[in-house]
Design a protein around this motif. Sequence first.
Motif, PDB file in Angstrom:
ATOM      1  N   ILE A  38       0.881  -1.170   0.000  1.00  0.00           N
ATOM      2  CA  ILE A  38       0.000   0.000   0.000  1.00  0.00           C
ATOM      3  C   ILE A  38       0.915   1.215   0.000  1.00  0.00           C
ATOM      4  CG2 ILE A  38      -1.738   1.291   1.314  1.00  0.00           C
ATOM      5  CD1 ILE A  38      -2.970  -1.314   0.568  1.00  0.00           C
ATOM      6  N   LEU A  39       0.676   2.112  -0.940  1.00  0.00           N
ATOM      7  CA  LEU A  39       1.506   3.312  -1.041  1.00  0.00           C
ATOM      8  C   LEU A  39       0.860   4.453  -0.257  1.00  0.00           C
ATOM      9  CD1 LEU A  39       4.020   4.495  -2.539  1.00  0.00           C
ATOM     10  CD2 LEU A  39       2.443   5.172  -4.342  1.00  0.00           C
ATOM     11  N   LEU A  40       1.675   5.111   0.541  1.00  0.00           N
ATOM     12  CA  LEU A  40       1.177   6.216   1.360  1.00  0.00           C
ATOM     13  C   LEU A  40       1.705   7.525   0.782  1.00  0.00           C
ATOM     14  CD1 LEU A  40      -0.272   7.060   4.006  1.00  0.00           C
ATOM     15  CD2 LEU A  40       1.897   6.708   5.189  1.00  0.00           C
ATOM     16  N   ILE A  41       0.814   8.393   0.333  1.00  0.00           N
ATOM     17  CA  ILE A  41       1.258   9.681  -0.187  1.00  0.00           C
ATOM     18  C   ILE A  41       0.407  10.802   0.391  1.00  0.00           C
ATOM     19  CG2 ILE A  41       2.390   9.000  -2.319  1.00  0.00           C
ATOM     20  CD1 ILE A  41      -0.059   9.152  -3.793  1.00  0.00           C
ATOM     21  N   GLY A  42       0.818  12.011   0.129  1.00  0.00           N
ATOM     22  CA  GLY A  42       0.078  13.152   0.645  1.00  0.00           C
ATOM     23  C   GLY A  42       1.013  14.300   0.935  1.00  0.00           C
ATOM     24  N   PRO A  43       0.445  15.484   1.106  1.00  0.00           N
ATOM     25  CA  PRO A  43       1.285  16.658   1.343  1.00  0.00           C
ATOM     26  C   PRO A  43       2.086  16.529   2.635  1.00  0.00           C
ATOM     27  CG  PRO A  43      -1.036  17.266   1.043  1.00  0.00           C
ATOM     28  CD  PRO A  43      -0.980  15.793   1.129  1.00  0.00           C
TER      29      PRO A  43
ATOM     30  N   PHE B 260      -4.041   8.348   0.211  1.00  0.00           N
ATOM     31  CA  PHE B 260      -3.663   9.751   0.066  1.00  0.00           C
ATOM     32  C   PHE B 260      -4.099  10.443   1.356  1.00  0.00           C
ATOM     33  CE2 PHE B 260      -4.009  14.148  -1.285  1.00  0.00           C
ATOM     34  CZ  PHE B 260      -2.923  14.304  -2.129  1.00  0.00           C
ATOM     35  N   LEU B 261      -3.114  10.738   2.193  1.00  0.00           N
ATOM     36  CA  LEU B 261      -3.400  11.288   3.516  1.00  0.00           C
ATOM     37  C   LEU B 261      -3.484  12.808   3.449  1.00  0.00           C
ATOM     38  CD1 LEU B 261      -3.717  10.025   6.393  1.00  0.00           C
ATOM     39  CD2 LEU B 261      -1.348  10.676   6.808  1.00  0.00           C
ATOM     40  N   VAL B 262      -4.549  13.369   4.013  1.00  0.00           N
ATOM     41  CA  VAL B 262      -4.676  14.826   4.022  1.00  0.00           C
ATOM     42  C   VAL B 262      -4.892  15.310   5.448  1.00  0.00           C
ATOM     43  CG1 VAL B 262      -5.680  14.804   1.705  1.00  0.00           C
ATOM     44  CG2 VAL B 262      -7.208  14.915   3.678  1.00  0.00           C
ATOM     45  N   ASP B 263      -4.487  16.543   5.697  1.00  0.00           N
ATOM     46  CA  ASP B 263      -4.718  17.187   6.983  1.00  0.00           C
ATOM     47  C   ASP B 263      -6.075  17.893   6.888  1.00  0.00           C
ATOM     48  OD1 ASP B 263      -4.852  18.900   9.126  1.00  0.00           O
ATOM     49  OD2 ASP B 263      -2.767  19.562   9.002  1.00  0.00           O
ATOM     50  N   ALA B 264      -7.099  17.292   7.506  1.00  0.00           N
ATOM     51  CA  ALA B 264      -8.462  17.810   7.362  1.00  0.00           C
ATOM     52  C   ALA B 264      -8.644  19.170   8.019  1.00  0.00           C
ATOM     53  CB  ALA B 264      -9.464  16.811   7.950  1.00  0.00           C
ATOM     54  N   ALA B 265      -7.641  19.607   8.794  1.00  0.00           N
ATOM     55  CA  ALA B 265      -7.744  20.911   9.463  1.00  0.00           C
ATOM     56  C   ALA B 265      -7.205  22.048   8.593  1.00  0.00           C
ATOM     57  CB  ALA B 265      -7.006  20.870  10.801  1.00  0.00           C
ATOM     58  N   THR B 266      -6.681  21.721   7.409  1.00  0.00           N
ATOM     59  CA  THR B 266      -6.143  22.784   6.537  1.00  0.00           C
ATOM     60  C   THR B 266      -6.900  22.851   5.208  1.00  0.00           C
ATOM     61  OG1 THR B 266      -4.527  21.344   5.477  1.00  0.00           O
ATOM     62  CG2 THR B 266      -3.814  22.447   7.482  1.00  0.00           C
ATOM     63  N   LEU B 267      -8.144  22.356   5.203  1.00  0.00           N
ATOM     64  CA  LEU B 267      -8.858  22.253   3.932  1.00  0.00           C
ATOM     65  C   LEU B 267     -10.057  23.194   3.806  1.00  0.00           C
ATOM     66  CD1 LEU B 267      -8.759  18.391   3.361  1.00  0.00           C
ATOM     67  CD2 LEU B 267      -7.208  20.125   2.495  1.00  0.00           C
TER      68      LEU B 267
ATOM     69  N   GLU C  29     -12.353   6.577  -2.404  1.00  0.00           N
ATOM     70  CA  GLU C  29     -13.175   6.661  -1.200  1.00  0.00           C
ATOM     71  C   GLU C  29     -12.576   7.705  -0.275  1.00  0.00           C
ATOM     72  OE1 GLU C  29     -13.999   2.970   0.980  1.00  0.00           O
ATOM     73  OE2 GLU C  29     -14.001   1.939  -0.956  1.00  0.00           O
ATOM     74  N   VAL C  30     -13.427   8.336   0.535  1.00  0.00           N
ATOM     75  CA  VAL C  30     -12.937   9.310   1.508  1.00  0.00           C
ATOM     76  C   VAL C  30     -13.429   8.894   2.883  1.00  0.00           C
ATOM     77  CG1 VAL C  30     -12.881  11.747   2.180  1.00  0.00           C
ATOM     78  CG2 VAL C  30     -13.165  11.140  -0.237  1.00  0.00           C
ATOM     79  N   SER C  31     -12.517   8.749   3.842  1.00  0.00           N
ATOM     80  CA  SER C  31     -12.982   8.497   5.208  1.00  0.00           C
ATOM     81  C   SER C  31     -12.041   9.122   6.226  1.00  0.00           C
ATOM     82  CB  SER C  31     -13.183   7.000   5.462  1.00  0.00           C
ATOM     83  OG  SER C  31     -11.969   6.326   5.400  1.00  0.00           O
ATOM     84  N   GLY C  32     -12.573   9.430   7.368  1.00  0.00           N
ATOM     85  CA  GLY C  32     -11.847  10.208   8.377  1.00  0.00           C
ATOM     86  C   GLY C  32     -11.241   9.373   9.489  1.00  0.00           C
ATOM     87  N   GLY C  33     -10.321   9.998  10.200  1.00  0.00           N
ATOM     88  CA  GLY C  33      -9.690   9.356  11.343  1.00  0.00           C
ATOM     89  C   GLY C  33      -8.630  10.269  11.921  1.00  0.00           C
ATOM     90  N   ASN C  34      -7.928   9.791  12.913  1.00  0.00           N
ATOM     91  CA  ASN C  34      -6.764  10.528  13.397  1.00  0.00           C
ATOM     92  C   ASN C  34      -5.691   9.592  13.919  1.00  0.00           C
ATOM     93  OD1 ASN C  34      -9.023  10.749  15.620  1.00  0.00           O
ATOM     94  ND2 ASN C  34      -7.058  10.780  16.699  1.00  0.00           N
TER      95      ASN C  34
ATOM     96  N   ALA D 283      -7.597   9.605   3.008  1.00  0.00           N
ATOM     97  CA  ALA D 283      -7.728   9.464   4.458  1.00  0.00           C
ATOM     98  C   ALA D 283      -7.663  10.854   5.079  1.00  0.00           C
ATOM     99  CB  ALA D 283      -6.610   8.569   4.995  1.00  0.00           C
ATOM    100  N   ALA D 284      -8.801  11.301   5.578  1.00  0.00           N
ATOM    101  CA  ALA D 284      -8.889  12.644   6.167  1.00  0.00           C
ATOM    102  C   ALA D 284      -8.420  12.577   7.611  1.00  0.00           C
ATOM    103  CB  ALA D 284     -10.317  13.155   6.066  1.00  0.00           C
ATOM    104  N   ASN D 285      -7.180  12.988   7.820  1.00  0.00           N
ATOM    105  CA  ASN D 285      -6.523  12.843   9.122  1.00  0.00           C
ATOM    106  C   ASN D 285      -6.766  14.063  10.016  1.00  0.00           C
ATOM    107  OD1 ASN D 285      -4.854  11.561  11.016  1.00  0.00           O
ATOM    108  ND2 ASN D 285      -3.003  12.530  10.212  1.00  0.00           N
ATOM    109  N   LYS D 286      -6.403  13.913  11.274  1.00  0.00           N
ATOM    110  CA  LYS D 286      -6.459  14.968  12.308  1.00  0.00           C
ATOM    111  C   LYS D 286      -7.887  15.350  12.668  1.00  0.00           C
ATOM    112  CE  LYS D 286      -1.921  16.714  10.893  1.00  0.00           C
ATOM    113  NZ  LYS D 286      -0.975  17.817  10.931  1.00  0.00           N
ATOM    114  N   MET D 287      -8.776  14.354  12.628  1.00  0.00           N
ATOM    115  CA  MET D 287     -10.180  14.587  12.993  1.00  0.00           C
ATOM    116  C   MET D 287     -10.344  14.967  14.462  1.00  0.00           C
ATOM    117  SD  MET D 287     -12.270  14.529  10.600  1.00  0.00           S
ATOM    118  CE  MET D 287     -12.216  14.186   8.861  1.00  0.00           C
ATOM    119  N   ASP D 288      -9.290  14.757  15.246  1.00  0.00           N
ATOM    120  CA  ASP D 288      -9.365  15.144  16.664  1.00  0.00           C
ATOM    121  C   ASP D 288      -9.356  16.668  16.828  1.00  0.00           C
ATOM    122  OD1 ASP D 288      -6.555  14.529  15.684  1.00  0.00           O
ATOM    123  OD2 ASP D 288      -6.098  15.741  17.468  1.00  0.00           O
ATOM    124  N   LEU D 289      -8.884  17.385  15.817  1.00  0.00           N
ATOM    125  CA  LEU D 289      -8.823  18.846  15.903  1.00  0.00           C
ATOM    126  C   LEU D 289     -10.198  19.435  15.590  1.00  0.00           C
ATOM    127  CD1 LEU D 289      -5.427  19.449  14.036  1.00  0.00           C
ATOM    128  CD2 LEU D 289      -5.821  19.340  16.508  1.00  0.00           C
ATOM    129  N   PHE D 290     -10.600  20.439  16.347  1.00  0.00           N
ATOM    130  CA  PHE D 290     -11.958  20.962  16.141  1.00  0.00           C
ATOM    131  C   PHE D 290     -12.066  21.741  14.838  1.00  0.00           C
ATOM    132  CE2 PHE D 290     -10.093  24.696  17.980  1.00  0.00           C
ATOM    133  CZ  PHE D 290     -10.860  25.754  17.545  1.00  0.00           C
TER     134      PHE D 290
END
Length: 260
Positions: free
Chosen positions: A22-27, A116-123, A236-241, A164-171
């Motif tokens: 599995i390849l992990l990419i993202g900013p 494709f990992l993204v920081d959901a707090a910067t979108l 697919e898009v799904s969230g987590g942290n 993968a929408a990461n950092k869901m713990d951030l408000f």
Amino acid sequence: LIPIFLHSFVFRASGLTTLPSILLIGPSGSGKTSLLTLFERGTQAAQTHTSQAPIAVECDLPVGKTASSARYRSEHDPANLTTKKFLLIDTPGHGKLRHHALDNLTNPQNLRGIIFLVDAATLSAGDEGLRQTADYLHDILLILQKRMESSSGKKPKEIPLLVAANKMDLFTALPAALVKSSLEAEITKVRTSRSKGLLDSGIGMEEDGEKDDWLGEVGSKDFKFAQMEEFDVLVEVSGGNVAGGEPVTEKWWRWISERL
Ligand code: GDP
């Protein structure tokens, strides 16, 4: 460069490349290194440093998540007792180093999917992070699309992509559904500006040229991830942290397990 050669040598020599990967990419800053350490150890993510070369770690699918290839086996089948191993391949997020990620994409060895990992707090709308992330994702999807289009004869294996929408713990993090629609809207802008750029420079004026660099459905006004299905790229898009308290990665693990 030396570590990269070393890595590819080690993988070839050890036969690790035969493991599903599995390849992990993202900013940069989206949490790739944190995710990698978390998945490798199965515990809290370690403090990270900026990664310079792609690294890969061997991961075990945690107990209780049956790989799809084993779904039809009986409960008592001894094969169910051994965990399923896979390689998680990390790539640096810096612009200049992105070609490593692209090398892996165009030359997949037992590649089962891309996270494709993204920081959901910067979108949020107008955030520079949204533009950069959409730009990067647009390019990755275009590579996958072209890979399908350019194949003559045998159809290449499909490569699914998980945003993968990461950092869901951030408000300040956007919920997954909004991450999806925001990225679609921003990729629509990227797509439009890229095609304008091509017209201005005179490249892609030939009949096929322009179409080749157009992501998704030709003639569509708005880009939607679903348009990638025509090219066998299931998004697919799904969230987590990964960090920021108790990690939440259940949906991502499930996505991986369905690909092994
Ligand atoms: P990379 O550049 O993609 O490898 O990102 P890193 O793994 O180095 O992470 C960048 C920063 O984000 C680090 O300070 C991490 O601790 C932090 N981080 C990663 N994942 C999460 C998360 O889920 N929640 C929070 N709050 N911070 C995170």
